[in-house]
Design an enzyme around this catalytic site. Structure first.
Site, short mmCIF file in Angstrom:
data_model
loop_
_atom_site.label_atom_id
_atom_site.label_comp_id
_atom_site.label_asym_id
_atom_site.label_seq_id
_atom_site.Cartn_x
_atom_site.Cartn_y
_atom_site.Cartn_z
N ASP A 1 19.78 41.84 8.84
CA ASP A 1 19.89 42.34 7.47
C ASP A 1 20.38 43.78 7.45
O ASP A 1 20.35 44.50 8.46
CB ASP A 1 18.53 42.24 6.78
CG ASP A 1 18.65 41.98 5.28
OD1 ASP A 1 19.74 42.23 4.72
OD2 ASP A 1 17.65 41.55 4.68
N ASP B 1 21.12 37.20 -2.35
CA ASP B 1 19.68 37.11 -2.51
C ASP B 1 19.30 36.29 -3.74
O ASP B 1 18.13 35.96 -3.93
CB ASP B 1 19.06 38.51 -2.63
CG ASP B 1 18.96 39.22 -1.29
OD1 ASP B 1 19.09 38.55 -0.26
OD2 ASP B 1 18.76 40.45 -1.28
#
Length: 746
Positions: free
Chosen positions: A478, A548
């Site tokens: 990430d 997301d």
């Protein structure tokens, strides 16, 4: 595939019978003039018939001539000045401050396959099939030379371009602009397609007319960004998904980029792409070279779908990292939306055991397993097990989960640092930013200075310790904030313009080292979702978490837009919690599955809290994906109806042999008394007869249809209630947010 006509003005023609790319050397100036890019034409001995040159009011390069103005000549790698006032591909600052260059042709080289680099991601090539032309240019005012690389693929309508700048002088020079490619089209009869967005609504598609002047899409954030993707396409105004010309440009780069289109007053369109020159200045020392990232240029006469399929195929075959411990792409369940930071080892083991029972291949422990991380306020850069939550550590937890017969994955955010860590206390100067000025933060964290090799070494050693002592099959990599104050305490004053590029080279270095040290680890990259969804990341990773936002309705736009350039097999797509955590919408488990099916397919919810009915449904959904995974990930993707235009979204995937297809139809809103609708399909074999079944509807069967029938008339989305009107009024209505998936088999 590369034809060279040797003469006083050599010409070069790259063609594989499907596309042609032609340019030649101008007499006198020895500058490269672009002549044609697009549909294939047959090679000839001379292409002078393609030269357009008229007398126009302008500055001319040479005295007593009236047709040597570079402003009116279509070029391959232009410079500013010396009569061209358009934006250039390269800008070099000389030691005395002058910035006027003149790069003349000196020769060429031919290579089977292509040259590779260990510093930057690049497409691979087959030495038996693909070919590269390297054009050698030299500045007449210095010992600076440029190699222009053109790779043509035998099986794809694709040209790959990059440039390498060499300083063979005894003096340093400054590169203020070094784009990968520039091309001048003879007209401006185009519309531009690009992908824009923000966090949780990435890769939205926009199509608009070209403007006179300059328009661009770019990033100044240190990553390719949520705001704009490093892709655009120039298309004929009449081009649709199925017909018409489309020229696509995709940059294999993860940092600041520039996609620029300039239309001059004579309707010539200059398309250029590469590293964003804003806040860029590279110190080109004597004896050194600078390599630009690659631009992949895809051409299609078969509309936007044809262009997209060229990108999908060449990226699947020549870019993606396909080495994996899994026989197939694993169906994973990610712990994030189930737990966030609130978990312990007992909770994780319970979830993992149930995941195994439901048929999952991989359990992924997301954020919160390291340091003392109970929120996003700290611990980044301290990659050691949080023994409060996992008393025996990650190594022990991974062994227990692996013993269940399910693979185990782990979340990292390697590029970031929190102030509460031993690493920050030991090296506060290892973050990006001037310590004498304010340094902003995002998500309560700072960006590590990956232009410093010591920083990369430290993070590699921390990650390596975890990976080598634990049973880890998967990494979710990430990156949750941008670079806002580009300053390196490691680099010298005259190198501060190199921070952004050196940073991303450091990221590539770490990814490459992890890949080489742990070649069997499956990597999914992420940047707060799609903040760094680009071809360069896919060079190192197996897939990318593209947003997301896991809401099924929002995902229609995100996945539709991303399919313009990226293969479906790279799109991280999950069935998630309801009400959805990003928008609060409630959609059926079926619709969430149907949308995620057209991607990598996974889940992100608390399966422990689900009813037995929902668990049984998930078991069947996983079996369904496993049944069609090869078709989904290796077939040709077609967009049928756009979520940006009407309330109905539709797409389909057709196997390479055209014997199977999946069609997804998604209704964002229910409507009363709907009109009849026939969905024209694409990509089928006109001579084959297809059986049609609707999935999740007790495998409801329809009359078999031929391919030409389905593509010319279409799949009927309404039913025939002749003689059974009572059934119509008593039927179960689909309601809000519904989806249908049809399976076709020859």
């Amino acid at each position: 595939m590369i034809f060279v006509n040797e003469s006083s003005t050599p010409s070069f023609h790259l063609t594989n019978g499907k596309i042609s790319y032609i340019f030649h050397v101008l007499k006198g100036s020895k500058i490269l003039e672009h002549l044609h890019y697009g549909a294939a034409i047959r090679p000839r001995d001379n292409y002078d018939y393609l030269i357009e040159r008229e007398v126009r009011p302008s500055n001319n390069l040479y005295a007593d001539t009236h047709t040597t103005s570079l402003e009116h000549i279509k070029q391959e790698y232009p410079v500013y000045g010396t009569t061209d006032f358009r934006y250039p591909a390269i800008d070099i600052e000389y030691p005395d401050g002058d910035r006027i260059s003149h790069f003349s042709y000196t020769g060429y080289s031919l290579i089977s396959g292509k040259l590779s680099s260990d510093k930057q991601p690049m497409l691979r090539a087959n030495v038996l099939e693909d070919e590269t032309l390297i054009i050698h240019l030299k500045d007449i005012y210095s010992e600076i030379s440029i190699d222009l690389h053109y790779t043509i693929y035998k099986s794809h309508n694709v040209i790959v371009r990059r440039s390498v700048i060499h300083n063979k002088d005894a003096k340093p020079y400054k590169l203020n602009r070094a784009l990968s490619a520039s091309i001048d089209f003879s007209h401006n009869n185009f519309e531009v397609v690009h992908l824009y967005g923000a966090w949780a609504r990435e890769t939205h598609m926009e199509r608009s007319p070209l403007l006179k002047g300059v328009q661009n899409f770019s990033s100044t954030r240190g990553a390719s960004s949520h705001a704009h993707n490093p892709f655009f396409a120039l298309v004929d105004p009449n081009t649709t998904e199925q017909i018409g010309e489309a020229y696509g440009f995709s940059l294999v780069y993860s940092g600041n980029f520039l996609s620029q289109i300039e239309v001059d007053t004579y309707n010539v369109t200059r398309a250029s792409m590469g590293i964003n020159p804003y806040h860029f200045a590279w110190d080109l020392q004597p004896g050194t070279s600078f390599q630009t990232p690659e631009v992949v240029m895809a051409y299609s006469k078969d509309g936007l779908n044809g262009m997209s399929q060229q990108f999908h195929n060449v990226y699947r075959e020549h870019l993606l990292h396909n080495q994996t411990p899994f026989k197939k792409v694993p169906v994973l369940i990610n712990s994030w939306e189930a737990n966030y930071f609130d978990f312990d080892d007992a909770k994780i083991l319970e979830q993992a055991q149930l995941a195994k029972d439901l048929g999952f291949d991989l359990f992924v422990l997301d954020d919160g397993w390291f340091g003392s991380r109970d929120s996003d306020n700290g611990s980044l850069g301290n990659w050691t097990s949080d023994l409060r939550k996992i008393p025996q550590g990650i190594a022990d937890l991974s062994e227990k989960i692996q013993a269940m017969g399910i693979h185990f994955g782990l979340w990292f955010e390697p590029e970031m640092l929190s102030v509460d860590t031993p690493l920050f206390k030991a090296h506060p100067n290892w973050i990006i930013g001037n310590p004498d000025k304010n340094i902003s933060h995002g998500r309560n964290q700072f960006v590590l200075d990956f232009s410093n090799p010591d920083v990369v070494d430290n993070i590699f050693e921390q990650m390596s310790e975890v990976l080598s002592t634990s049973n880890i099959d998967y990494i979710k990599w990430d990156m949750n904030r941008y670079i806002s104050e580009p300053f390196s305490n490691f680099l010298q004053r005259h190198q501060q313009g190199e921070v952004f590029h050196r940073y991303i080279l450091g990221v590539y270095d770490l990814l490459d080292r992890i890949r080489k040290e742990f070649p069997e680890v499956f990597i999914e990259t992420c940047a707060g979702g799609g903040g760094r969804y680009d071809p360069a990341m896919l060079y190192y990773a197996n897939q990318n978490w593209i947003s997301d936002d896991t809401d099924a309705v929002e995902r229609l736009k995100i996945q539709y837009g991303a399919s313009m350039v990226y293969p479906i097999s790279t799109m991280g797509s999950h069935v998630s919690e309801i009400p959805n955590h990003q928008v609060g919408r409630i959609t059926s488990l079926k619709m969430r599955k149907d949308v995620a099916l057209f991607g990598t397919f996974g889940y992100e919810l608390d399966i422990v809290k689900l009813s037995e009915h929902d668990r049984d449904e998930i078991r069947e959904q996983i079996k369904q994906f496993n049944l069609y995974q090869t078709l989904i990930h290796q077939g040709d993707f077609y967009r049928l109806r756009s979520p940006f235009e009407i309330g109905l979204t539709a797409w389909m995937i057709v196997s390479k042999d055209k014997k199977e297809a999946l069609v997804g139809v998604f209704q964002s809103q229910a409507s009363a008394n709907p009109a009849y609708d026939r969905m024209k399909l694409a990509g089928l074999n006109t001579d084959l007869e297809y059986s049609i079944k609707e999935l999740d509807s007790d495998m409801k069967e329809f009359s078999s249809r031929y391919g030409d029938d389905l593509m010319e008339i279409g799949l009927l989305l309404n039913e025939n209630f002749t003689g059974r009107a009572d059934e119509y009024w008593g039927r179960e209505k689909p309601g809000e947010y519904n989806s249908r998936v049809f399976y076709l088999k020859a």
